[in-house]
Design a protein around this motif. Structure first.
Motif, PDB file in Angstrom:
ATOM      1  N   TYR A  38       0.940  -1.219   0.061  1.00 25.34           N
ATOM      2  CA  TYR A  38       0.031  -0.007  -0.010  1.00 25.34           C
ATOM      3  C   TYR A  38       0.960   1.290  -0.138  1.00 25.34           C
ATOM      4  O   TYR A  38       0.645   2.320  -0.713  1.00 25.34           O
ATOM      5  N   VAL A  42       0.654   3.739  -3.077  1.00 26.72           N
ATOM      6  CA  VAL A  42       0.068   5.165  -2.901  1.00 26.72           C
ATOM      7  C   VAL A  42       1.266   5.997  -3.125  1.00 26.72           C
ATOM      8  O   VAL A  42       0.943   7.184  -3.820  1.00 26.72           O
ATOM      9  N   ILE A  45       1.038   6.524  -6.970  1.00 29.66           N
ATOM     10  CA  ILE A  45       0.138   7.269  -7.409  1.00 29.66           C
ATOM     11  C   ILE A  45       0.146   8.716  -7.118  1.00 29.66           C
ATOM     12  O   ILE A  45      -0.058   9.473  -8.140  1.00 29.66           O
ATOM     13  N   SER A  85      -5.361   8.889 -11.141  1.00 22.78           N
ATOM     14  CA  SER A  85      -6.461   9.201 -10.257  1.00 22.78           C
ATOM     15  C   SER A  85      -7.576   8.262 -10.281  1.00 22.78           C
ATOM     16  O   SER A  85      -8.308   8.196  -9.403  1.00 22.78           O
ATOM     17  N   PRO A  89      -5.922   3.796  -8.152  1.00 15.25           N
ATOM     18  CA  PRO A  89      -6.374   3.590  -6.964  1.00 15.25           C
ATOM     19  C   PRO A  89      -6.994   1.972  -6.717  1.00 15.25           C
ATOM     20  O   PRO A  89      -7.049   1.248  -5.771  1.00 15.25           O
TER      21      PRO A  89
END
Length: 341
Positions: A38, A42, A45, A85, A89
């Protein structure tokens, strides 16, 4: 022996939907591994979204950066930003948990958008290669060939092709023809997997990766050869006996390094994924799910690297980033003294 409630609960918590017998199993990973995945995803991203946003804002804000070439770069950044975006995710949760919680329709939309933005990103890289080829190899006719209107038309065609191709393939199910029995055997509630049969696996790899990649490679090779000749001629003019000056050698090395980074990152990110897409149907889909997920994220990584390659490597973008960061984030009044040369 009848299983007790504790045994049933232990079995159900391993499912994406514990109350459904047809639920997909959850991915069994150590908590430390999940947290690490994660954190990494993240971070990836955030870099993808904000790095490309910085390019979009810079080109929109500074007139010095508003040119046909930068129109393509801005559209590429918009494509990569949307991928980061709207797609990444949800792919992150699916990759870490092994479950899809948003239903079949959203799964198809997600897969279609995934393909749309990924294909559009690759095609934008091809447009940039064509633009740079004309600018360096045929500079006299470049301004007549490449105008804002011409670039706008090609950008629109790139987006339309990517959108129509992706949504048509996913929603018509042509990629699943001949795989109905296999999909029926392995399908479960809470899964979101996009399969390609032999024909469409080859078509996808050919038209989405191989042809654009070949075009980029040949164009950048031609650009490098032209730049090399120009550097050689210039060095012969300023040095005695035809010996290359140190500055000429540095320019030649910088050009080679930039082209190597552009093509190296592109092939590093996308070659494994499209190779698996083309070959896996002929091997009865032996590639493990986790491996294929990793290949997908390698492809995403190209969108993370694009703002670094097409933005941070150029002095004008570097100065634009400094002005924006100092002015709107740090609030330094000194940023006003930063101007373009």
């Amino acid at each position: 022996m009848i299983p007790n409630e504790t045994d049933l609960y232990s079995e159900n918590v391993l499912l994406c939907y514990p109350l459904r017998l047809d639920s997909c199993p959850r991915a069994q990973r150590l908590t430390v591994l999940k947290v690490a995945m994660y954190v990494f995803m993240v971070l990836m991203i955030l870099i993808t979204v904000f790095g490309n946003l910085l390019i979009i804002i810079s080109i929109s804000h500074f007139k010095h950066l508003q040119s046909p070439t930068h129109m393509i770069v801005q559209s590429l950044a918009a494509c990569d930003c949307l991928l980061g975006s709207l797609v990444m995710p949800y792919s992150m949760v699916r990759s870490v948990e092994g479950c899809w919680y948003l239903g079949d329709v959203v799964c198809k939309v997600h897969s279609s958008l995934d393909m749309t933005f990924s294909i559009s990103s690759i095609l934008h890289l091809s447009l940039i290669a064509i633009d740079r080829y004309w600018a360096i190899c045929d500079p006299l006719r470049y301004k007549m060939r490449v105008t804002n209107n011409t670039v706008t038309v090609f950008i629109i065609l790139t987006w339309l092709f990517s959108f129509v191709y992706s949504f048509s393939v996913v929603f018509t199910g042509v990629n699943n023809i001949g795989l109905e029995e296999l999909i029926l055997q392995i399908s479960c509630f809470g899964g979101c997997v996009l399969f390609f049969n032999k024909e469409w696996g080859l078509i996808c790899a050919l038209f989405v990766f191989l042809i654009p990649g070949t075009i980029m490679s040949s164009l950048y090779l031609s650009i490098f050869n032209v730049v090399k000749k120009h550097v050689k001629v210039m060095s012969e003019r300023v040095t005695a006996g035809g010996m290359k000056s140190q500055s000429s050698a540095q320019r030649e090395g910088k050009a080679a390094k930039t082209l190597a980074i552009v093509m190296g990152v592109f092939y590093l990110c996308w070659l494994p994924f499209f190779t698996a897409t083309a070959v896996d149907p002929f091997l009865n889909f032996v590639t493990p799910v986790d491996v294929f997920d990793a290949l997908v994220w390698f492809g995403y990584f190209n969108s993370t690297c694009n703002p670094l390659i097409y933005g941070f490597f150029y002095p004008r973008f570097q100065k634009a980033f400094k002005i924006l960061i100092y002015t709107y984030i740090c609030g330094f009044s000194e940023s006003r003294t930063l101007t373009f040369e």
